[in-house]
Design a protein around this motif. Structure first.
Motif, PDB file in Angstrom:
ATOM      1  N   ARG B 148       0.814  -1.224   0.000  1.00  0.00           N
ATOM      2  CA  ARG B 148       0.000   0.000   0.000  1.00  0.00           C
ATOM      3  C   ARG B 148       0.846   1.271   0.000  1.00  0.00           C
ATOM      4  O   ARG B 148       0.395   2.322  -0.411  1.00  0.00           O
ATOM      5  N   LEU B 149       2.064   1.174   0.527  1.00  0.00           N
ATOM      6  CA  LEU B 149       2.968   2.331   0.530  1.00  0.00           C
ATOM      7  C   LEU B 149       4.289   1.941  -0.108  1.00  0.00           C
ATOM      8  O   LEU B 149       4.648   0.763  -0.142  1.00  0.00           O
ATOM      9  N   ARG B 150       4.983   2.930  -0.623  1.00  0.00           N
ATOM     10  CA  ARG B 150       6.338   2.677  -1.114  1.00  0.00           C
ATOM     11  C   ARG B 150       7.300   3.511  -0.279  1.00  0.00           C
ATOM     12  O   ARG B 150       7.021   4.669   0.049  1.00  0.00           O
ATOM     13  N   LEU B 151       8.402   2.884   0.041  1.00  0.00           N
ATOM     14  CA  LEU B 151       9.402   3.508   0.890  1.00  0.00           C
ATOM     15  C   LEU B 151      10.654   3.735   0.052  1.00  0.00           C
ATOM     16  O   LEU B 151      11.161   2.804  -0.568  1.00  0.00           O
ATOM     17  N   VAL B 152      11.119   4.966   0.029  1.00  0.00           N
ATOM     18  CA  VAL B 152      12.325   5.298  -0.732  1.00  0.00           C
ATOM     19  C   VAL B 152      13.453   5.549   0.262  1.00  0.00           C
ATOM     20  O   VAL B 152      13.285   6.295   1.230  1.00  0.00           O
ATOM     21  N   MET B 153      14.584   4.895   0.016  1.00  0.00           N
ATOM     22  CA  MET B 153      15.710   4.982   0.954  1.00  0.00           C
ATOM     23  C   MET B 153      17.000   5.293   0.201  1.00  0.00           C
ATOM     24  O   MET B 153      17.150   4.900  -0.959  1.00  0.00           O
ATOM     25  N   GLY B 154      17.893   5.968   0.868  1.00  0.00           N
ATOM     26  CA  GLY B 154      19.233   6.164   0.322  1.00  0.00           C
ATOM     27  C   GLY B 154      20.187   5.241   1.046  1.00  0.00           C
ATOM     28  O   GLY B 154      20.068   5.037   2.257  1.00  0.00           O
ATOM     29  N   MET B 155      21.111   4.639   0.300  1.00  0.00           N
ATOM     30  CA  MET B 155      22.023   3.688   0.931  1.00  0.00           C
ATOM     31  C   MET B 155      23.424   4.255   1.068  1.00  0.00           C
ATOM     32  O   MET B 155      23.980   4.798   0.110  1.00  0.00           O
ATOM     33  N   GLN B 156      23.960   4.135   2.265  1.00  0.00           N
ATOM     34  CA  GLN B 156      25.375   4.423   2.471  1.00  0.00           C
ATOM     35  C   GLN B 156      26.114   3.095   2.405  1.00  0.00           C
ATOM     36  O   GLN B 156      25.523   2.056   2.564  1.00  0.00           O
ATOM     37  N   GLY B 157      27.393   3.151   2.201  1.00  0.00           N
ATOM     38  CA  GLY B 157      28.146   1.902   2.106  1.00  0.00           C
ATOM     39  C   GLY B 157      28.500   1.617   0.661  1.00  0.00           C
ATOM     40  O   GLY B 157      27.967   2.227  -0.265  1.00  0.00           O
ATOM     41  N   ASP B 158      29.415   0.669   0.486  1.00  0.00           N
ATOM     42  CA  ASP B 158      29.956   0.460  -0.865  1.00  0.00           C
ATOM     43  C   ASP B 158      29.489  -0.830  -1.515  1.00  0.00           C
ATOM     44  O   ASP B 158      29.839  -1.085  -2.659  1.00  0.00           O
ATOM     45  N   LEU B 159      28.697  -1.643  -0.829  1.00  0.00           N
ATOM     46  CA  LEU B 159      28.282  -2.908  -1.431  1.00  0.00           C
ATOM     47  C   LEU B 159      26.879  -3.288  -0.950  1.00  0.00           C
ATOM     48  O   LEU B 159      26.600  -3.234   0.257  1.00  0.00           O
ATOM     49  N   ALA B 160      26.024  -3.636  -1.901  1.00  0.00           N
ATOM     50  CA  ALA B 160      24.654  -4.019  -1.547  1.00  0.00           C
ATOM     51  C   ALA B 160      24.224  -5.202  -2.407  1.00  0.00           C
ATOM     52  O   ALA B 160      24.733  -5.398  -3.512  1.00  0.00           O
ATOM     53  N   VAL B 161      23.285  -5.975  -1.873  1.00  0.00           N
ATOM     54  CA  VAL B 161      22.737  -7.123  -2.599  1.00  0.00           C
ATOM     55  C   VAL B 161      21.219  -6.966  -2.635  1.00  0.00           C
ATOM     56  O   VAL B 161      20.600  -6.646  -1.614  1.00  0.00           O
ATOM     57  N   ALA B 162      20.638  -7.177  -3.815  1.00  0.00           N
ATOM     58  CA  ALA B 162      19.193  -6.930  -3.946  1.00  0.00           C
ATOM     59  C   ALA B 162      18.583  -7.854  -4.977  1.00  0.00           C
ATOM     60  O   ALA B 162      19.273  -8.491  -5.776  1.00  0.00           O
ATOM     61  N   CYS B 163      17.255  -7.913  -4.945  1.00  0.00           N
ATOM     62  CA  CYS B 163      16.475  -8.540  -6.007  1.00  0.00           C
ATOM     63  C   CYS B 163      15.574  -7.459  -6.597  1.00  0.00           C
ATOM     64  O   CYS B 163      15.000  -6.651  -5.859  1.00  0.00           O
ATOM     65  N   LEU B 164      15.461  -7.474  -7.904  1.00  0.00           N
ATOM     66  CA  LEU B 164      14.640  -6.469  -8.586  1.00  0.00           C
ATOM     67  C   LEU B 164      13.863  -7.169  -9.685  1.00  0.00           C
ATOM     68  O   LEU B 164      14.436  -7.958 -10.442  1.00  0.00           O
ATOM     69  N   ARG B 165      12.571  -6.874  -9.751  1.00  0.00           N
ATOM     70  CA  ARG B 165      11.760  -7.482 -10.803  1.00  0.00           C
ATOM     71  C   ARG B 165      11.383  -6.400 -11.808  1.00  0.00           C
ATOM     72  O   ARG B 165      10.769  -5.396 -11.443  1.00  0.00           O
ATOM     73  N   THR B 166      11.775  -6.581 -13.036  1.00  0.00           N
ATOM     74  CA  THR B 166      11.358  -5.635 -14.075  1.00  0.00           C
ATOM     75  C   THR B 166      10.644  -6.429 -15.162  1.00  0.00           C
ATOM     76  O   THR B 166       9.524  -6.857 -14.980  1.00  0.00           O
ATOM     77  N   SER B 167      11.289  -6.628 -16.272  1.00  0.00           N
ATOM     78  CA  SER B 167      10.701  -7.445 -17.333  1.00  0.00           C
ATOM     79  C   SER B 167      11.812  -8.254 -17.965  1.00  0.00           C
ATOM     80  O   SER B 167      12.980  -8.139 -17.576  1.00  0.00           O
ATOM     81  N   LYS B 168      11.457  -9.063 -18.957  1.00  0.00           N
ATOM     82  CA  LYS B 168      12.485  -9.878 -19.591  1.00  0.00           C
ATOM     83  C   LYS B 168      13.457  -8.969 -20.361  1.00  0.00           C
ATOM     84  O   LYS B 168      13.113  -7.850 -20.725  1.00  0.00           O
ATOM     85  N   PRO B 169      14.664  -9.463 -20.612  1.00  0.00           N
ATOM     86  CA  PRO B 169      15.646  -8.597 -21.270  1.00  0.00           C
ATOM     87  C   PRO B 169      15.303  -8.341 -22.731  1.00  0.00           C
ATOM     88  O   PRO B 169      14.621  -9.143 -23.365  1.00  0.00           O
ATOM     89  N   GLN B 170      15.758  -7.203 -23.219  1.00  0.00           N
ATOM     90  CA  GLN B 170      15.654  -6.936 -24.651  1.00  0.00           C
ATOM     91  C   GLN B 170      16.928  -7.483 -25.295  1.00  0.00           C
ATOM     92  O   GLN B 170      18.029  -7.056 -24.943  1.00  0.00           O
ATOM     93  N   LEU B 171      16.745  -8.417 -26.197  1.00  0.00           N
ATOM     94  CA  LEU B 171      17.902  -9.126 -26.736  1.00  0.00           C
ATOM     95  C   LEU B 171      18.357  -8.509 -28.044  1.00  0.00           C
ATOM     96  O   LEU B 171      17.541  -8.165 -28.908  1.00  0.00           O
ATOM     97  N   THR B 172      19.650  -8.344 -28.168  1.00  0.00           N
ATOM     98  CA  THR B 172      20.246  -7.877 -29.422  1.00  0.00           C
ATOM     99  C   THR B 172      21.287  -8.919 -29.827  1.00  0.00           C
ATOM    100  O   THR B 172      21.665  -9.776 -29.030  1.00  0.00           O
ATOM    101  N   VAL B 173      21.759  -8.840 -31.024  1.00  0.00           N
ATOM    102  CA  VAL B 173      22.811  -9.766 -31.449  1.00  0.00           C
ATOM    103  C   VAL B 173      24.146  -9.093 -31.187  1.00  0.00           C
ATOM    104  O   VAL B 173      24.444  -8.045 -31.764  1.00  0.00           O
ATOM    105  N   PRO B 174      24.959  -9.655 -30.308  1.00  0.00           N
ATOM    106  CA  PRO B 174      26.248  -9.016 -30.009  1.00  0.00           C
ATOM    107  C   PRO B 174      27.175  -9.074 -31.215  1.00  0.00           C
ATOM    108  O   PRO B 174      27.156 -10.047 -31.964  1.00  0.00           O
TER     109      PRO B 174
END
Lengths: 265, 326
Positions: B148-174
């Motif tokens: 119901r709410l979204r919380l926005v935070m700023g991170m201090q520190g030099d290393l973080a681990v997260a999971c993020l859900r967006t969409s499938k990748p857009q594929l190009t031919v390398p």
């Protein structure tokens, strides 16, 4: 067996949210009429503990209930199940969005008080601000192995067995030593109703507070708390009319023609 | 911000193509928004050429393989975390740069992210709904209070681990195929938790990978879910349920859809007897088309559905099964 149950509570989703904002001290400030209740995961953790105690009188249940709004009612609702001890868990500072800090605080309390823990039961998410990281970090801090997403527990002889399902597999684990268990919702761990006499007794109880303090602040500072973004979906619902047979035929046609066709309004 | 941030996507090969795509999609979209490259570390018992090719097509700047013979068990998260930490330790960290490690979204990814954060003494960001960088550093957004709410935070520190859900990748031919750089990891792995396994009796495929999901809520009973199961089978789809339906024992928790259950992205999500709470809808991809059956014409589900039927499931589901037979 010494069972420690950690409960956080969540805002009751049957009601509008009370006023919540970021306070001047950078912490969450809650006001108004809050309805914090046990989450389905909290309830599962508590019920598993009660089931194990039902079968073995020597089981001792200690409960820590996370502090916050509507403390008193939440503590009394838990006390009505007659755990051997129930206390308020006071995180100082209280930053439940920061799983690393919160886990360190709780682990410091458990170790500082030398709480005897054979089984630590906790919901798979610890309250409204955790998405499952805290139990994992707490297990690591306490040096306990982790069994996640348990759905059921039972005694088999002198051993506790835990069950979870993963895909088409059922997995049983025999508890061989101190263990942290995260609990998910399941029909087998739906929380029972307390006896009315115990509810009445709980109304008269007073509760101690267990302080879990840390000199460190959070590495995550709060910047904004706002309403969730609306997810844009198709919407514009086309209602199928006619009698049941006509509706079913129309729906079947759409489903059959389905997956590769656009829906023509 | 391109000189201040570094993105690493860490993907266990044993988790399959969906996990690979979701992790690549998240890293690619974040890297594009920040104007930086991202790196991929594949974790597995042996190399997978298709996974390497997919990472290259998803614009990964470099692909690494952390190989360890003990990584054949997809469920052994402690072992995965140890190997992942050892692999990440071999990649150079530039001073003054915030490093973000992204893992595949989902319950296993979130647990592995937390375990990896422990191993690396990193900040555990958990399940994020958005990530970006500002002049002050990493900005993290999470859904809270049941979505119901979204919380926005700023991170201090030099290393973080997260999971993020967006969409499938857009594929190009390398333009040139990627060379896989190996990160040798040789360390003893801890014994996995002792488990006794049996088959649960589920006959339908997993809900999270189905093209059509037939899902029920507390408005149904056992008979209703039996009909839904028949319907899912008839449509070559899978079965899901809401949290209240799971609580009532109508459907197993492995089929729970919602903010605390599975995230599904079928072409069609047929919701029967589901009111449409934000917590439930958070588990359905915005790209999925929702069809709804509910006896309450004012149910919120009709606000997000493309096709709806106002009616009693007791009459409608048998009629629908019959209509599908014809």
């Amino acid at each position: 067996m010494n069972i420690l149950v950690l409960l956080a509570g969540v805002a009751d989703n049957r009601y509008p949210l009370h006023e919540i904002r970021i306070g001047g001290d950078g912490l969450i400030a809650e006001a108004g009429q809050s309805r914090r209740v046990l989450s389905p995961f909290d309830e599962g953790a508590l019920e598993l503990a009660l089931k194990l105690r039902d079968a073995r009188e020597e089981c001792r249940i200690e409960v820590l209930v996370l502090g916050g709004c509507n403390n008193d009612n939440l503590l009394r609702s838990v006390a009505a199940y007659k755990p051997e001890r129930v206390r308020l868990l006071d995180l100082q500072p209280c930053c439940p969005w920061d799983a690393r800090l919160s886990a360190a605080q709780i682990a410091g309390l458990v170790e500082g008080e030398a709480l005897p823990v054979d089984l630590l039961l906790i919901g798979r998410e610890f309250g409204d601000l955790d998405e499952g990281s805290l139990p994992v970090l707490l297990a690591a801090r306490l040096g306990l192995p982790l069994f996640s997403l348990a759905q059921f527990a039972e005694w088999q002889g002198e051993t506790v067995r835990l069950l979870r399902e993963r895909g088409i597999r059922q997995q049983w684990h025999r508890v061989a030593g101190p263990l942290l268990v995260t609990v998910t919702n399941d029909k087998r761990n739906k929380l029972r109703h307390p006896l009315m006499k115990n509810v009445m007794l709980a109304k008269k109880m007073t509760f101690d507070t267990a302080v879990a303090a840390s000199a460190q602040g959070s590495a995550l500072h709060l910047a904004e708390l706002a309403a969730a973004r609306e997810v844009q979906r198709g919407g514009a619902c086309r209602l199928l009319d006619g009698d049941v047979t006509a509706q079913a035929r129309a729906l079947a046609t759409l489903l059959r023609g389905q997956l590769n066709q656009e829906i023509v309004p | 911000m391109s000189d201040k941030c570094q993105i690493l996507s860490l993907i266990p090969l044993a988790w399959g193509a969906d996990a690979l795509d979701m992790a690549l999609g998240a890293a690619q979209s974040l890297a594009r928004s920040c104007g930086v490259d991202y790196q991929v570390v594949l974790l597995g018992a042996s190399e997978s050429a298709p996974a390497v090719a997919r990472a290259a097509a998803a614009e990964a700047g470099a692909v690494f393989l952390a190989e360890h013979a003990g990584l054949s068990d997809a469920d052994d998260l402690p072992a995965l975390a140890l190997v992942a930490a050892a692999a990440v330790g071999q990649l150079a960290a530039e001073p003054g740069v915030q490093r973000l490690i992204l893992l595949p979204p989902g319950a296993d990814g979130e647990e592995l992210a937390a375990r990896l954060a422990v191993e690396l003494d990193a900040c555990a960001l958990g399940r994020c709904s958005a990530l970006s960088w500002s002049a002050e550093g990493l900005v993290v957004e999470r859904a809270t209070w049941g979505g119901r709410l979204r919380l926005v935070m700023g991170m201090q520190g030099d290393l973080a681990v997260a999971c993020l859900r967006t969409s499938k990748p857009q594929l190009t031919v390398p333009s040139t195929p990627h060379e896989v750089r190996r990160l040798p990891v040789q360390l003893p792995l801890p014994a996995a938790l002792a488990l006794e396994e049996s088959i649960s009796g589920q006959r339908l495929p997993p809900v999270e990978s189905a093209r059509i999901v037939v899902s029920g809520g507390r408005g149904l009973n056992e008979q209703g879910f039996a009909l839904l199961e028949d319907l899912a089978e008839r449509l070559d789809g899978s079965l899901g349920g809401s949290l209240p339906a799971v609580d009532a024992g109508l459907v197993p928790v492995v089929r729970q859809v919602g903010v605390s259950g599975k995230f599904v992205s079928p072409d069609i999500y047929l919701a029967v007897g589901i009111s449409g709470t934000p917590q439930h809808l958070a588990g359905i991809s915005p790209d999925s088309r929702i069809f709804a059956i509910n006896k309450d014409a004012s149910a919120d589900i009709f606000n997000v559905a493309q096709v709806g039927v106002v009616g009693e499931w007791e009459q409608l589901l048998p009629a629908l099964l019959k209509a599908l037979e014809q």
